[in-house]
Design an enzyme around this catalytic site. Structure first.
Site, short mmCIF file in Angstrom:
data_model
loop_
_atom_site.label_atom_id
_atom_site.label_comp_id
_atom_site.label_asym_id
_atom_site.label_seq_id
_atom_site.Cartn_x
_atom_site.Cartn_y
_atom_site.Cartn_z
N ASP A 34 0.77 -1.27 -0.13
CA ASP A 34 -0.01 0.03 0.01
C ASP A 34 0.75 1.30 0.02
OD1 ASP A 34 0.92 -0.35 2.44
OD2 ASP A 34 -0.83 0.20 3.59
N LYS B 241 3.50 1.36 16.15
CA LYS B 241 2.29 2.18 16.65
C LYS B 241 2.91 2.96 18.01
CE LYS B 241 0.99 1.02 12.91
NZ LYS B 241 0.30 -0.47 12.44
N ASP C 156 1.96 6.22 2.49
CA ASP C 156 1.08 4.84 2.78
C ASP C 156 -0.36 5.04 2.59
OD1 ASP C 156 -0.75 3.80 4.53
OD2 ASP C 156 0.72 2.98 5.75
N1 GDD Z 1 -0.98 -11.51 3.01
C1 GDD Z 1 -1.26 -10.78 3.93
N2 GDD Z 1 -1.53 -11.25 5.00
N3 GDD Z 1 -0.79 -9.52 3.83
C2 GDD Z 1 -1.29 -8.57 4.85
C3 GDD Z 1 -1.66 -9.10 6.03
C4 GDD Z 1 -1.87 -10.74 6.16
O1 GDD Z 1 -2.55 -11.08 7.14
N4 GDD Z 1 -1.81 -8.09 7.01
C5 GDD Z 1 -1.42 -7.04 6.47
N5 GDD Z 1 -1.06 -7.40 4.89
C6 GDD Z 1 -0.49 -6.36 3.98
C7 GDD Z 1 -1.39 -5.06 3.53
O2 GDD Z 1 -2.38 -5.51 2.54
C8 GDD Z 1 -0.41 -3.93 3.47
O3 GDD Z 1 -0.04 -4.00 2.00
C9 GDD Z 1 0.66 -4.36 4.29
O4 GDD Z 1 0.60 -5.89 4.49
C10 GDD Z 1 0.94 -3.57 5.54
O5 GDD Z 1 -0.19 -3.83 6.45
P1 GDD Z 1 -1.17 -2.53 7.02
O6 GDD Z 1 -2.26 -3.06 7.54
O7 GDD Z 1 -1.27 -1.61 5.84
O8 GDD Z 1 -0.04 -2.25 8.16
P2 GDD Z 1 0.14 -0.61 8.66
O9 GDD Z 1 0.28 0.55 7.42
O10 GDD Z 1 -0.61 -0.34 9.77
O11 GDD Z 1 1.84 -0.76 9.13
C11 GDD Z 1 3.02 -1.31 8.44
O12 GDD Z 1 3.39 -0.32 7.24
C12 GDD Z 1 3.98 0.87 7.98
C13 GDD Z 1 4.38 1.56 6.86
O13 GDD Z 1 3.03 1.90 5.96
C14 GDD Z 1 3.89 -1.63 9.41
O14 GDD Z 1 4.98 -2.22 8.61
C15 GDD Z 1 4.58 -0.26 9.93
O15 GDD Z 1 5.89 -0.80 10.67
C16 GDD Z 1 5.08 0.50 8.88
O16 GDD Z 1 5.67 1.81 9.39
MG MG Z 2 -0.37 0.52 5.40
#
Ligand code: GDD
Ligand code: MG
Length: 375
Positions: free
Chosen positions: A107, A158, A218
């Site tokens: 994303d 977070k 993001d």
């Molecule tokens: N296959 C799969 N399975 N993909 C997953 C799963 C899962 O269970 N959970 C999340 N994802 C994918 C989402 O589709 C997304 O592309 C990515 O992993 C990150 O998940 P988010 O839910 O968007 O996480 P976030 O934005 O809260 O946090 C993550 O990204 C941040 C940067 O944008 C973390 O990695 C943070 O540490 C980071 O700063």
């Molecule tokens: Mg994200």
């Protein structure tokens, strides 16, 4: 080079858009985000990508297939239950081989220099290298403080404001030695950020941060979805825009019809077969999908209108998102990051503001929704 792309999340904060379309498949200037991400990886020599899907997996398969159209080998692996960010990669372990693999959150819109990231990983003889980016509010991300030599000190996912000791956060692109997945339990929900990374750090495994000042966003929320469009149209990140540039920074797809009394204010992107009626005004900072119809006198600014939506006579759309096939009657006002999902019918004289979100396939009778201001 090989990469794993994590695209299994539900995209909850981007609902209602993500009820019908998984977040990485949402169009960004009329191209699915994931297509932009895959082309970016390909530019740096990645020739095979394992797509780890979960939510609405068929949408990815139908659009990309085996990836041959993009000149990249795509392997789709779908989880029955969400396995978390790290569990998802463990689940595709047999495809990884022995060389360091790139892992990407699906994303992220970025122009990260992946060659520089991989060189840094090799120079440091790292087992894991995490790209970092500075943000103003780290509390929505994973905080990654570094030692002076670039080694990672700790992970605070977070964080609350009193835990914020740096503005550098995990930017969601890693280089990882596949060896580490041997210690991840198979078939279980497991997180990089909260489980594997802190665990490796305790074991003294060499883990480095790669701070980058590249463009980075993001796409978690409707405001960010709009910002991605605005930033691309303002050329803060170089993404090729589809269509012919009919005047400076006005891009037009095939078969577009614009009435001669209508105004198009740059920058603006119009998909194929868009029709804009007399005295309408579109732009600046607007992106209209394919087959969008804008009726007489409507005014659209700073907004994204998805494929086949119809904007009625004298509507006003400002900093808002209108979903696919949604039909707005006359004088509907959509503003302030309101999001209308797909297949909605909103009859005349409705008003959507203040981040309101309307679920797909809703029908709203004339004049039902109004916002009254006090004072
Ligand atoms: N296959 C799969 N399975 N993909 C997953 C799963 C899962 O269970 N959970 C999340 N994802 C994918 C989402 O589709 C997304 O592309 C990515 O992993 C990150 O998940 P988010 O839910 O968007 O996480 P976030 O934005 O809260 O946090 C993550 O990204 C941040 C940067 O944008 C973390 O990695 C943070 O540490 C980071 O700063
Ligand atoms: Mg994200």
């Amino acid at each position: 080079m090989r990469a794993v792309m994590l695209v299994g999340g539900f995209g909850t904060r981007l609902r209602p858009l993500t009820i019908t379309t998984p977040k990485p498949m949402l169009p960004i200037v009329n191209v699915p985000l994931l297509e932009l991400e895959l082309l970016h990886l390909k530019d740096y020599g990645v020739d095979e990508v394992i797509l780890s899907t979960g939510y609405l997996p068929d949408v990815f398969d139908e659009y990309f297939g085996d990836g041959s159209r993009l000149g990249i080998r795509l392997i789709h692996i779908t989880e029955q239950e969400p396995l978390g960010t790290c569990g998802a990669v463990k689940n595709v372990e047999k495809f990884l081989g022995d060389d360091p693999v790139i892992v990407c959150n699906g994303d992220i819109l970025t122009d990260l220099d992946i060659s520089a990231l991989v060189s840094y990983h090799n120079e440091k003889k790292a087992t894991v290298t995490i790209t970092l980016t500075p943000v103003e509010d780290p509390t929505a991300y994973g905080l990654v403080p570094l030692e002076p030599d670039g080694r990672i000190k700790e992970f605070v996912e977070k964080p609350s404001w009193d835990q914020v000791v740096t503005n550098l956060i995990n930017a969601g692109t890693y280089v990882i030695d596949p060896e580490v997945f041997k210690q991840v339990p198979p078939g279980q929900n497991y997180s990089f950020e909260r489980e594997l990374f802190p665990r490796l750090l305790k074991q003294g495994v060499p883990m480095y941060g790669f701070p980058s000042d590249c463009y980075w966003l993001d796409l978690g929320t409707p405001a960010k979805y709009l910002k991605a469009h605005h930033d691309i149209m303002e050329r803060k990140i170089e993404i090729p825009l589809r269509g012919n540039e009919i005047s400076e920074m006005v891009f037009c797809g095939e078969g577009v019809k614009i009435d001669k009394t209508a105004r198009i204010n740059p920058p603006c992107v119009l998909g194929d077969r868009v029709r804009i009626a007399s005295h309408a005004s579109v732009g600046s900072l607007c992106c209209l999908g394919n087959d969008v119809v804008v009726e007489e006198g409507a005014n659209i600014e700073g907004s994204v209108i998805l494929d086949r939506a119809k904007i009625g006579k004298d509507c006003i759309i400002e900093s808002a998102i209108v979903g696919k096939n949604t039909v707005l009657g006359p004088r509907v006002h959509v503003a302030e990051v309101a999001v209308l999902g797909d297949n909605i019918v909103a009859e005349e004289d409705n008003e959507f503001r203040h981040g309101i979100r309307v679920w797909p396939s809703t029908r709203i009778e004339a004049g039902k929704i109004r916002f009254y201001r006090t004072g």
